[in-house]
Design a protein around this motif. Structure first.
Motif, mmCIF file in Angstrom:
data_model
loop_
_atom_site.group_PDB
_atom_site.id
_atom_site.type_symbol
_atom_site.label_atom_id
_atom_site.label_comp_id
_atom_site.label_asym_id
_atom_site.label_seq_id
_atom_site.Cartn_x
_atom_site.Cartn_y
_atom_site.Cartn_z
ATOM 1 N N MET A 65 0.829 -1.192 0.000
ATOM 2 C CA MET A 65 0.000 0.000 0.000
ATOM 3 C C MET A 65 0.874 1.257 0.000
ATOM 4 N N ALA A 66 0.485 2.224 -0.829
ATOM 5 C CA ALA A 66 1.220 3.486 -0.908
ATOM 6 C C ALA A 66 0.356 4.500 -1.637
ATOM 7 N N ALA A 67 0.684 5.763 -1.479
ATOM 8 C CA ALA A 67 -0.075 6.826 -2.139
ATOM 9 C C ALA A 67 0.082 6.725 -3.647
ATOM 10 N N ALA A 68 -0.980 7.073 -4.361
ATOM 11 C CA ALA A 68 -0.921 7.083 -5.823
ATOM 12 C C ALA A 68 0.203 7.999 -6.290
ATOM 13 N N GLY A 69 0.951 7.540 -7.250
ATOM 14 C CA GLY A 69 2.060 8.331 -7.778
ATOM 15 C C GLY A 69 3.386 8.054 -7.117
ATOM 16 N N TYR B 10 6.883 -9.249 -11.349
ATOM 17 C CA TYR B 10 5.656 -8.720 -11.949
ATOM 18 C C TYR B 10 5.122 -7.574 -11.101
ATOM 19 N N TYR B 11 4.942 -6.415 -11.725
ATOM 20 C CA TYR B 11 4.454 -5.213 -11.058
ATOM 21 C C TYR B 11 3.107 -4.850 -11.705
ATOM 22 N N ALA B 12 2.065 -4.655 -10.883
ATOM 23 C CA ALA B 12 0.731 -4.439 -11.452
ATOM 24 C C ALA B 12 -0.002 -3.278 -10.785
ATOM 25 N N HIS B 13 -1.087 -2.838 -11.431
ATOM 26 C CA HIS B 13 -1.961 -1.735 -11.013
ATOM 27 C C HIS B 13 -1.242 -0.383 -11.073
ATOM 28 N N LEU B 14 -0.268 -0.272 -11.971
ATOM 29 C CA LEU B 14 0.504 0.966 -12.048
ATOM 30 C C LEU B 14 -0.353 2.123 -12.559
ATOM 31 N N GLN B 15 -0.089 3.301 -12.009
ATOM 32 C CA GLN B 15 -0.753 4.514 -12.501
ATOM 33 C C GLN B 15 -0.251 4.849 -13.899
ATOM 34 N N PRO C 55 -4.921 2.692 -3.473
ATOM 35 C CA PRO C 55 -3.848 2.447 -4.444
ATOM 36 C C PRO C 55 -2.730 1.607 -3.826
ATOM 37 N N HIS C 56 -2.156 0.740 -4.642
ATOM 38 C CA HIS C 56 -1.103 -0.138 -4.135
ATOM 39 C C HIS C 56 -0.357 -0.759 -5.311
ATOM 40 N N LEU C 57 0.804 -1.360 -4.998
ATOM 41 C CA LEU C 57 1.536 -2.155 -5.972
ATOM 42 C C LEU C 57 1.265 -3.625 -5.701
ATOM 43 N N HIS C 58 0.768 -4.304 -6.697
ATOM 44 C CA HIS C 58 0.624 -5.761 -6.652
ATOM 45 C C HIS C 58 1.929 -6.327 -7.195
ATOM 46 N N PHE C 59 2.649 -7.110 -6.366
ATOM 47 C CA PHE C 59 3.981 -7.578 -6.757
ATOM 48 C C PHE C 59 4.066 -9.091 -6.645
ATOM 49 N N GLU C 60 4.564 -9.726 -7.711
ATOM 50 C CA GLU C 60 4.727 -11.182 -7.743
ATOM 51 C C GLU C 60 6.152 -11.552 -8.138
ATOM 52 N N VAL C 61 6.558 -12.752 -7.711
ATOM 53 C CA VAL C 61 7.833 -13.342 -8.128
ATOM 54 C C VAL C 61 7.530 -14.711 -8.707
ATOM 55 N N HIS C 62 8.067 -15.000 -9.888
ATOM 56 C CA HIS C 62 7.861 -16.292 -10.535
ATOM 57 C C HIS C 62 9.192 -16.965 -10.827
#
Length: 214
Positions: free
Chosen positions: A103-107, A143-148, A180-187
């Protein structure tokens, strides 16, 4: 005359014995109904249950326990103590999260967790604006998702370094605009090295052991 009778009796008994042995060697009804069972038996003799389980385990792929290390926390200004392990959280349609949400502020700037290159930039219904990053050996995908939005000039196949700004936290895709948040995955990538396919690893312990993004 007695000698002739004995010879005839011996012949009869021999024929009878041969017929009996041939009958005893015939397959059972179950085996005859499943001819593949005979073929398999020719190539793989039946093993006791315990030995069979050992044989199966010996041929099955096993996890190596190898994981990436030294990952940078990918959201600028967030400390490891602020992370929450959401890897096994339930999601819609019976899915498991297979990621953590930071979780973090947008931007807020999103940072590359390691050296590597941008394998794919993708806009998906669920993930919104996303980045798939391969590290140099192509063993791991991040993997980085939901980016502004993406960082200015970011492009596929571009080389990036650990700590580079690659995007900004947002709520694109199916994320809640109020959170707003960063969805982060490792594969862990397979031999095909396909950006959309890999074994999910829990990022939480990897980031907790890494450094704080500055």
């Amino acid at each position: 005359m007695r000698l002739v009778q004995l010879i005839v009796l011996g012949l009869v008994m021999g024929v009878a014995a041969g017929w009996w042995l041939q009958r005893d060697g015939e397959p059972s009804d179950d085996t005859a109904a499943h001819p593949t069972a005979v073929v398999e038996a020719d190539h793989a003799p039946a093993l006791p249950a315990e030995q069979a389980a050992t044989a199966i385990a010996a041929t099955a792929p096993t996890a190596t326990g190898d994981t990436p290390s030294g990952l940078l926390l990918p959201v600028q200004g967030i400390a490891p103590s602020q992370l929450q392990d959401t890897f096994t959280d339930a999601r819609s349609e019976g899915r498991v999260h297979d990621a953590i949400d930071i979780m973090a502020a947008a931007g807020t700037p999103v940072l590359a967790v390691a050296d590597g290159h941008v394998e794919k930039l993708f806009d998906s219904k669920r993930g919104g604006l996303t980045i798939y990053q391969f590290e140099p050996s192509s063993r791991w995908c991040y993997y980085y998702a939901h980016l502004q939005r993406y960082a200015d000039g970011l492009a596929e196949k571009q080389t990036i370094k650990r700590g580079d700004v690659i995007g900004y936290v947002g709520s694109t895709g199916n994320a809640n605009p109020e959170a707003p948040h960063l969805h982060f995955e490792v594969h862990a990538l397979g031999p095909e090295k396909q950006w959309w396919k890999g074994e999910s690893l829990n990022p939480y312990p990897l980031l907790k052991e890494g450094d704080r993004g500055e």
